[in-house]
Design an enzyme around this catalytic site. Structure first.
Site, mmCIF file in Angstrom:
data_model
loop_
_atom_site.group_PDB
_atom_site.id
_atom_site.type_symbol
_atom_site.label_atom_id
_atom_site.label_comp_id
_atom_site.label_asym_id
_atom_site.label_seq_id
_atom_site.Cartn_x
_atom_site.Cartn_y
_atom_site.Cartn_z
ATOM 1 N N GLY A 1 0.834 -1.209 0.000
ATOM 2 C CA GLY A 1 0.000 0.000 0.000
ATOM 3 C C GLY A 1 0.867 1.258 0.000
ATOM 4 O O GLY A 1 0.570 2.247 -0.677
ATOM 5 N N ASP A 2 1.943 1.212 0.765
ATOM 6 C CA ASP A 2 2.850 2.369 0.826
ATOM 7 C C ASP A 2 3.480 2.617 -0.548
ATOM 8 O O ASP A 2 3.664 3.762 -0.971
ATOM 9 C CB ASP A 2 3.968 2.105 1.845
ATOM 10 C CG ASP A 2 3.404 1.683 3.199
ATOM 11 O OD1 ASP A 2 2.307 2.164 3.545
ATOM 12 O OD2 ASP A 2 4.036 0.859 3.880
HETATM 13 O O1 LIG Z 1 1.123 -0.473 12.941
HETATM 14 P P1 LIG Z 1 0.940 0.350 11.694
HETATM 15 O O2 LIG Z 1 1.624 1.680 11.792
HETATM 16 O O3 LIG Z 1 -0.484 0.445 11.265
HETATM 17 O O4 LIG Z 1 1.653 -0.455 10.500
HETATM 18 C C1 LIG Z 1 3.034 -0.649 10.531
HETATM 19 C C2 LIG Z 1 3.439 -1.595 9.422
HETATM 20 O O5 LIG Z 1 2.791 -2.851 9.511
HETATM 21 O O6 LIG Z 1 3.074 -1.009 8.193
HETATM 22 C C3 LIG Z 1 4.133 -1.110 7.265
HETATM 23 C C4 LIG Z 1 3.602 -1.632 5.971
HETATM 24 O O7 LIG Z 1 2.639 -0.753 5.466
HETATM 25 C C5 LIG Z 1 5.170 -1.997 7.905
HETATM 26 O O8 LIG Z 1 6.448 -1.657 7.479
HETATM 27 C C6 LIG Z 1 4.947 -1.778 9.369
HETATM 28 O O9 LIG Z 1 5.399 -2.825 10.189
#
Ligand SMILES: O=P(O)(O)OC[C@@]1(O)O[C@H](CO)[C@@H](O)[C@@H]1O
Length: 340
Positions: A259-260
């Site tokens: 998604g990122d």
């Molecule tokens: O706990 P959050 O902040 O919702 O998600 C964090 C996370 O799962 O999102 C990223 C992937 O999008 C990972 O690198 C990271 O570990």
């Protein structure tokens, strides 16, 4: 269109709860027993950091901002610097950046840490550092925030920077996202599950997500990009036009950061001057490229998938057109966002 490389840095990602992603590959997973992993990998994680990584890969100037602490925070900064990612993190005096465990077995199970306590003065320090951000720059607020910070934190950061001609992108869950809509972000990118939780529904496909995207658009988000995993993704653009794209052919390896990667790809393409449909297609390929890689995608994988998407879209052209037509004719859903 945004400024270019020759000028100052342009895209600032903000990761208030970064992480070390510890990926384990268990062959079996029996709850209540000792399980053995076949191998492990360690990556720098947190949504903003992943976005910064893909922007770097795409040659788009950026700086990763955030708050980190402890031995894991040291590792994070050292590693980002060694990867050539420009970063500017406020250091905590106490508390460690979290370690998020990703159990990549037959299915992926994830246990994300809560993150350290952030004292108000550390948040203030970050805000002070953000005062260097100029008109035309982009601020990407993304990921969960540590429990010690209120749900209004993204809202508060955008209010602090309001009136300076800064473009905001928000990718955050639940109330954090709803509260951020008032600041009229340029882009938000929930996935279909997050959209479902906002509206107490279970949309799966881009077609099913578009009516909810319209509500989020009407509430203030200029562009609403919704990722729907293997079903592709949807975009309700700033002019109110609907778009659907598909995923290019690829094999799932590790969807963490997919998604990122879409967010990074979308911004990068828009800043090249592309139209929204093109940016959506490219975003989809960046997401798929990461999902089919061990960690974040490299440029070659992104380009390869992007080159293959055209044929898929051509093959499904009528299907996509028919879905868009149904969306345009459908009744509108009620806006129930106020419960958040
Ligand atoms: O706990 P959050 O902040 O919702 O998600 C964090 C996370 O799962 O999102 C990223 C992937 O999008 C990972 O690198 C990271 O570990």
């Amino acid at each position: 269109m945004n400024k270019t490389y020759g000028e100052i840095l342009l895209i600032y990602t903000v990761t208030l709860n970064p992480a070390i992603d510890y990926v384990m590959h268990p062959l079996t997973l029996d709850m209540g027993f000792t399980n053995r992993s076949s191998h492990e990998e360690i990556y720098c994680g947190g949504n903003g950091i992943n976005i910064a990584g893909i922007l770097n890969e795409l040659g788009v100037a950026n700086t990763a901002l955030g708050i980190c602490g402890g031995f894991t925070g040291d590792y994070l900064i050292r590693t980002l610097q060694s990867q050539g990612i420009s970063c500017n993190f406020v250091r905590l005096d106490k508390g460690d950046t979290r370690i998020n465990v990703k159990l990549n077995g037959i299915v992926m199970s994830i246990v994300n840490g809560m993150g350290p306590t952030i004292p108000q003065r550390k948040l203030d320090e970050l805000l002070q550092r953000m005062d260097m951000i100029r008109e035309g720059d982009t601020v990407v607020l993304t990921g969960s925030i540590p429990k010690s910070l209120p749900d209004t934190t993204y809202d508060m950061i955008m209010n602090h920077l309001a009136g300076r001609g800064i473009r905001f992108v928000v990718d955050a869950p639940g109330t954090l996202l709803v509260r951020a809509l008032g600041a009229k972000p340029f882009l938000i990118k929930p996935n279909n599950h997050e959209v479902g939780r906002l509206f107490d529904e279970k949309p799966e496909t881009p077609e099913e997500c578009l009516p909810f995207a319209r509500i989020l658009h009407d509430r203030g988000a200029a562009n609403v990009l919704v990722s729907c995993g293997k079903y592709g993704s949807a975009l309700l653009d700033e002019h109110g036009r609907e778009h659907i794209t598909m995923v290019p052919p690829c094999k799932l390896v590790n969807a963490t950061g997919a998604g990122d990667s879409m967010v990074a790809g979308f911004i990068a393409k828009i800043d090249e001057g592309a139209d929204y449909a093109t940016a959506l297609n490219f975003a989809s390929c960046c997401g798929s490229a990461t999902a089919s890689s061990k960690y974040l995608a490299n440029r070659a994988t992104i380009d390869k998938l992007y080159a293959s998407l055209g044929a898929v879209l051509e093959e499904h052209k009528e299907e996509i057109e028919a879905a868009l037509e149904r969306v345009r004719k459908a009744d509108r859903y009620a806006d129930t966002l106020d419960k958040h």
